[in-house]
Design an enzyme around this catalytic site. Structure first.
Site, PDB file in Angstrom:
ATOM      1  N   ASP A  81      -7.254  -6.444  -3.967  1.00  0.00           N
ATOM      2  CA  ASP A  81      -7.019  -5.330  -4.893  1.00  0.00           C
ATOM      3  C   ASP A  81      -7.294  -5.754  -6.328  1.00  0.00           C
ATOM      4  O   ASP A  81      -7.665  -4.941  -7.167  1.00  0.00           O
ATOM      5  CB  ASP A  81      -5.562  -4.860  -4.791  1.00  0.00           C
ATOM      6  CG  ASP A  81      -5.354  -3.873  -3.649  1.00  0.00           C
ATOM      7  OD1 ASP A  81      -6.357  -3.457  -3.048  1.00  0.00           O
ATOM      8  OD2 ASP A  81      -4.193  -3.518  -3.374  1.00  0.00           O
TER       9      ASP A  81
ATOM     10  N   HIS B 257     -54.218  16.623   3.616  1.00  0.00           N
ATOM     11  CA  HIS B 257     -53.829  15.231   3.840  1.00  0.00           C
ATOM     12  C   HIS B 257     -54.991  14.463   4.472  1.00  0.00           C
ATOM     13  O   HIS B 257     -55.328  13.345   4.077  1.00  0.00           O
ATOM     14  CB  HIS B 257     -52.619  15.145   4.791  1.00  0.00           C
ATOM     15  CG  HIS B 257     -51.310  15.537   4.168  1.00  0.00           C
ATOM     16  ND1 HIS B 257     -51.013  16.832   3.835  1.00  0.00           N
ATOM     17  CD2 HIS B 257     -50.229  14.794   3.811  1.00  0.00           C
ATOM     18  CE1 HIS B 257     -49.806  16.878   3.328  1.00  0.00           C
ATOM     19  NE2 HIS B 257     -49.289  15.631   3.293  1.00  0.00           N
TER      20      HIS B 257
ATOM     21  N   GLN C  76       0.823  -1.214   0.000  1.00  0.00           N
ATOM     22  CA  GLN C  76       0.000   0.000   0.000  1.00  0.00           C
ATOM     23  C   GLN C  76       0.852   1.257   0.000  1.00  0.00           C
ATOM     24  O   GLN C  76       0.483   2.269  -0.583  1.00  0.00           O
ATOM     25  CB  GLN C  76      -0.946   0.005   1.197  1.00  0.00           C
ATOM     26  CG  GLN C  76      -2.062  -0.976   1.036  1.00  0.00           C
ATOM     27  CD  GLN C  76      -2.686  -0.926  -0.359  1.00  0.00           C
ATOM     28  OE1 GLN C  76      -3.436  -0.018  -0.672  1.00  0.00           O
ATOM     29  NE2 GLN C  76      -2.359  -1.881  -1.210  1.00  0.00           N
TER      30      GLN C  76
HETATM   31  N1  LIG Z   1      -5.207  -0.704  -3.003  1.00  0.00           N
HETATM   32  C1  LIG Z   1      -5.931   0.196  -3.885  1.00  0.00           C
HETATM   33  C2  LIG Z   1      -7.126   0.733  -3.149  1.00  0.00           C
HETATM   34  O1  LIG Z   1      -6.760   1.416  -2.020  1.00  0.00           O
HETATM   35  C3  LIG Z   1      -6.417  -0.458  -5.134  1.00  0.00           C
HETATM   36  C4  LIG Z   1      -5.400  -0.971  -6.077  1.00  0.00           C
HETATM   37  C5  LIG Z   1      -5.416  -0.911  -7.416  1.00  0.00           C
HETATM   38  N2  LIG Z   1      -4.334  -1.548  -7.889  1.00  0.00           N
HETATM   39  C6  LIG Z   1      -3.654  -2.007  -6.844  1.00  0.00           C
HETATM   40  N3  LIG Z   1      -4.293  -1.652  -5.735  1.00  0.00           N
HETATM   41 ZN   LIG Z   2      -3.412  -1.553  -3.796  1.00  0.00          ZN
END
Ligand SMILES: N[C@H](CO)Cc1c[nH]c[nH+]1
Ligand SMILES: [Zn+2]
Ligand SMILES: NC(=O)c1ccc[n+]([C@@H]2O[C@H](COP(=O)([O-])OP(=O)(O)OC[C@H]3O[C@@H](n4cnc5c(N)ncnc54)[C@H](O)[C@@H]3O)[C@@H](O)[C@H]2O)c1
Length: 797
Positions: A725, A784, A622
């Site tokens: 994801d 009404h 992330q």
């Molecule tokens: N983690 C992302 C949503 O927070 C979505 C995503 C798209 N491609 C990889 N990850």
């Molecule tokens: Zn992601």
């Protein structure tokens, strides 16, 4: 200095032309600009010129590459003022043009030799041999009378050291090849047996005339008898890069990225544009070198794919350097920020210092035992975004699109994405060529599509809910698709076909009749083929080639080519999120949004059963999304050694990632919180309300009943967030910033709304009538009451 003079009108001299240019300068007489230009192109030689009678003519000669232009002294006297600014070494003046032994006052000429008395044929006795004439000004202090000779390629890289004799030089000039004098074996025609021959480009000597330099084009395996290009071992830098690229072009290993670039001109163009922009934005010395190296790699890939070498580029540079007229140097209009069409953005905050390219990548660690209540509260917050400042930037962009439609969309795309579009929208059916994919990519997308479809199809609300609340009073509720939806697929820092799946599939399952997808275009103005393929699969009617607030505005208000939609969904950067909010609050455009989905985030709960490398990989997955991504590790009663192993793995894995520069910014903004128990960890997570929650603990499913707030949960050691994801089936468009406290992630119901209905029989109206009349009376709404009373009176007659 040996300066042969060649009369272009003398056909007998024509055959000498090339041989003479091996030796550098030639004085050309009675020729035209075009024929000089052609000769320079053929030989790359430095040429003198004679008989320029005007400055205009001289400028043309300089600009085609002539090094020095010779003026008769009488002409020179008249034009001297006009020559101001031309470097002195580019001008020669003579008072006796017809006299071969003329007097140049700007050049130190020892010998001017007419070509009519020269020859390259060693058997001709009554003429002066070119090689001998050339060597007349050279000396050697060697006892054997040989000349020490350095052999270099066209880029001046030393290939090796040899010796020359008068005979070998003469032979070399006669054949236009590398010919030397071996001290043991006599005349040495380089490559005669090995095939590693050399084409002669130039021979010259050093400042004191006792060493020769042969510039050659080396063929075959190389100069060295060990079959390497040089006798000095492996090359580095640009030469080495060029060799690698050339070998990849000839035969690339499976999976070679360079081979992919050779085969995908659009990808290569996008990378060149991307790196050029990054170089422009870099400010620190190290960063500039880094970005320039990236740009050169992609630029050279383009050159090699077209058969252009570094040598060709350098010749071009030299040619340009010889020009005396210069372009004004202004940028083309497409690179100049529009001044009329686009609104002025609010002042940009001062640029942040670029992150260091080295140093350990680590998160800050806190312990719940040591932090104050204030600190704990702060840890629950995301980095503060000044939404008023962003809204102020977004508002004029949206106004512009609303007023000028496609024209504004194109101007803003030129401004923010540096792409000049011919058309801002592509309409279905899409061109199959634009969505061609390799079989592996297609299979992966199809597999993900099937799983996501299955999970979202199961969510569809197809049954009508029917409840008889009392006899004769039947209430029902049924779903209807939202007709027109706009899906925003981010494309600023990463290409996201997966987001196209996550938004397009539920919209399709819900039965939306018009699906419009907006995504920033690639540098060449096209859509990423993977995104277009998914757009086609989900039945999108339009793809809008725009990103940011302008894309949101186009879908919210509609333009000449973009249909106005009823709801806009999808994640994006702060401009996208702010634009969605502005549109939702503007009642005149009547549009709703899914939720505020901002920078990606993950919270990982890990206990002693975790595998450190897995935890690190999940956090990084992330952190690589964007510089504002936030990742949090809640470490439950972890031994110091396990935490240290996680920290080491974060650094070790991160430095090997292509997006390490992003991670260097996002990880330091992230943190680890050490807690004592699982309960404490879950409590913290619920308060944080993460977008993603990963449970790196044994029997993780047992915690689910306690999870109150999270966009999506990843349960156990084998459920990395990446699965959700991309392809497990759940949706990855999820609420961030703590909004998982009150919002769901995108799902099939995001694309439907519910209608309720009621049907009463006479008996039902009779039974419920008094209640409703009484309530209407209380509110003082007699009309009404009457609507009921008028019917009840008939029933009770
Ligand atoms: N983690 C992302 C949503 O927070 C979505 C995503 C798209 N491609 C990889 N990850
Ligand atoms: Zn992601
Ligand atoms: N929450 C989720 O479900 C989810 C899913 C995927 C991605 N994301 C997030 O989406 C975001 C994508 O952001 P991105 O930037 O890569 O792509 P983006 O497509 O959201 O934004 C790019 C656009 O922003 C506009 N823009 C850039 N600079 C601007 C400026 N100075 N003024 C006005 N407009 C400007 C440009 O037009 C550009 O096309 C990331 O933060 C990522 O983490 C979230």
């Amino acid at each position: 200095m040996f300066l042969p003079s060649l009369d272009a009108t003398d056909v007998a001299q024509a055959s000498l032309k090339n041989s003479l240019t091996y030796l550098g300068s030639v004085l050309l007489k009675n020729t035209t600009v075009d024929s000089v230009k052609e000769l320079i192109q053929q030989t790359g030689s430095t040429l003198f010129w004679t008989h320029a009678s005007t400055v205009e003519e001289a400028v043309k000669l300089w600009d085609v590459g002539v090094w020095k232009v010779v003026f008769d002294i009488s002409v020179y006297a008249n034009v001297v003022q006009e020559l101001a600014g031309i470097p002195e070494e580019r001008i020669a003046v003579t008072s006796a043009l017809e006299n071969p032994l003329l007097d140049f006052n700007a050049v130190n000429l020892d010998t001017l030799v007419p070509a009519s008395i020269l020859t390259t044929d060693p058997s001709v006795k009554n003429k002066l041999n070119v090689g001998e004439a050339f060597l007349a000004a050279a000396t050697t202090d060697r006892a054997d009378g040989l000349y020490t000779t350095m052999v270099v390629d066209e880029r001046n890289t030393a290939l090796g050291l040899v010796y020359s004799s008068q005979e070998s030089v003469k032979e070399s000039i006669r054949l236009g090849q590398g010919v030397y004098q071996s001290r043991r074996h006599g005349l040495w025609h380089k490559g005669l047996t090995s095939g590693a021959t050399q084409t002669l480009v130039r021979i010259d000597y050093d400042c004191d005339g006792d060493a020769l330099r042969f510039i050659v084009k080396q063929h075959g395996a190389g100069f060295c008898h060990l079959n390497t290009r040089t006798c000095f071992g492996a090359e580095t830098g640009l030469a080495s890069l060029q060799q690698t690229l050339q070998s990849r072009k000839n035969s690339a290993p499976v999976g070679s990225y360079t081979a992919r670039l050779f085969n995908d001109a659009k990808l290569l163009k996008s990378k060149i544009m991307e790196e050029a922009e990054e170089l422009c934005d870099a400010t620190e010395k190290d960063d500039i070198a880094w970005e320039a190296a990236d740009l050169i790699y992609f630029a050279l890939t383009k050159c090699v794919s077209a058969g252009v070498s570094i040598e060709d580029i350098e010749k071009n540079l030299d040619k340009k350097a010889r020009k005396v007229t210069r372009r004004p140097g202004n940028a083309k209009p497409k690179w100049i920020e529009p001044t009329v069409a686009a609104p002025k953005p609010a002042p940009t905050p001062a640029p942040k210092p670029a992150p260091k390219k080295d140093g350990r990548i680590e998160m800050v660690t806190y312990s719940s035992n040591d932090i104050s209540a204030e600190k704990r509260a702060k840890l629950l917050l995301r980095p503060i975004i000044d939404s008023s400042e962003i809204s102020a930037r977004v508002a004029p962009i949206m106004k512009d699109v609303r007023e000028r439609g496609d024209a504004a969309l194109k101007d803003l795309t030129a401004k923010f994405d540096r792409v000049n579009l011919e058309h801002a929208t592509i309409k279905a059916p899409f061109n199959p060529k634009d969505m061609e994919l390799d079989p592996l990519t297609k299979a992966a997308i199809d597999q993900a599509y099937d799983n996501i479809y299955k999970f979202h199809d199961a969510q569809m609300d197809r049954e009508t809910l029917v409840v008889e609340t009392m006899p004769g009073v039947v209430c029902s509720r049924f779903a209807r698709p939202i007709e027109k939806v706009g899906l925003y697929v981010p494309g600023g820092t990463a290409i996201l076909p997966s987001t196209t799946l996550m938004l397009g599939i539920p919209a399709k399952v819900a039965g939306c009749s018009e699906i419009v997808i907006a995504t920033p275009p690639r540098a060449d103005g096209t859509v990423v083929p993977e995104v277009l393929y998914v757009a086609h699969k989900v039945g999108a009617s339009h793809v809008v080639l725009a990103g940011g607030a302008q894309a949101v505005a186009a879908m919210a208000y509609g333009t000449q080519t973009v249909p106005k939609v009823d709801k806009i969904c999808g994640p994006g950067n702060q401009y996208v999120t702010a634009a969605k909010m502005v549109a939702q609050n503007d009642t005149s455009c009547l549009v709703s949004i899914d939720m505020p989905a901002g920078p990606s985030e993950v919270l990982v709960i890990a206990d002693r059963t975790c595998k450190p490398s897995y935890v690190a990989a999940d956090l990084l997955s992330q952190a690589e999304h964007g510089v504002d991504s936030q990742v949090v590790l809640v470490a439950v009663d972890l031994e110091d050694s396990i935490l240290a192993a996680i920290e080491d793995a974060i650094h070790e894995q991160a430095i090997r990632l292509p997006r390490v520069d992003i991670i260097r910014e996002s990880i330091p903004k992230s943190y680890t919180l050490r807690v004592n128990t699982i309960d404490e960890a879950v409590r913290f997570s619920n308060e944080y309300a993460p977008e993603h929650l990963i449970l790196h603990i044994d029997n993780a499913a047992r915690l689910i009943p306690d999870i109150q707030h999270a966009g999506s949960v990843f349960v156990g050691h084998y459920s990395p967030e990446s699965m959700g994801d991309y392809a497990s089936g759940t949706n990855h468009t999820l609420p961030t910033y703590g909004y998982s406290r009150m919002y769901s992630g995108v799902n099939t119901l995001t694309f439907v709304k519910h209608i309720t209905s009621q049907e009463l029989t006479a008996e039902g109206l009779d039974r419920l009538g008094d209640t409703v009349m009484r309530l209407a009376e209380i509110e003082g709404l007699d009309a009404h009451r009457n609507a009921v009373a008028i019917r009840v009176a008939d029933i009770r007659k």
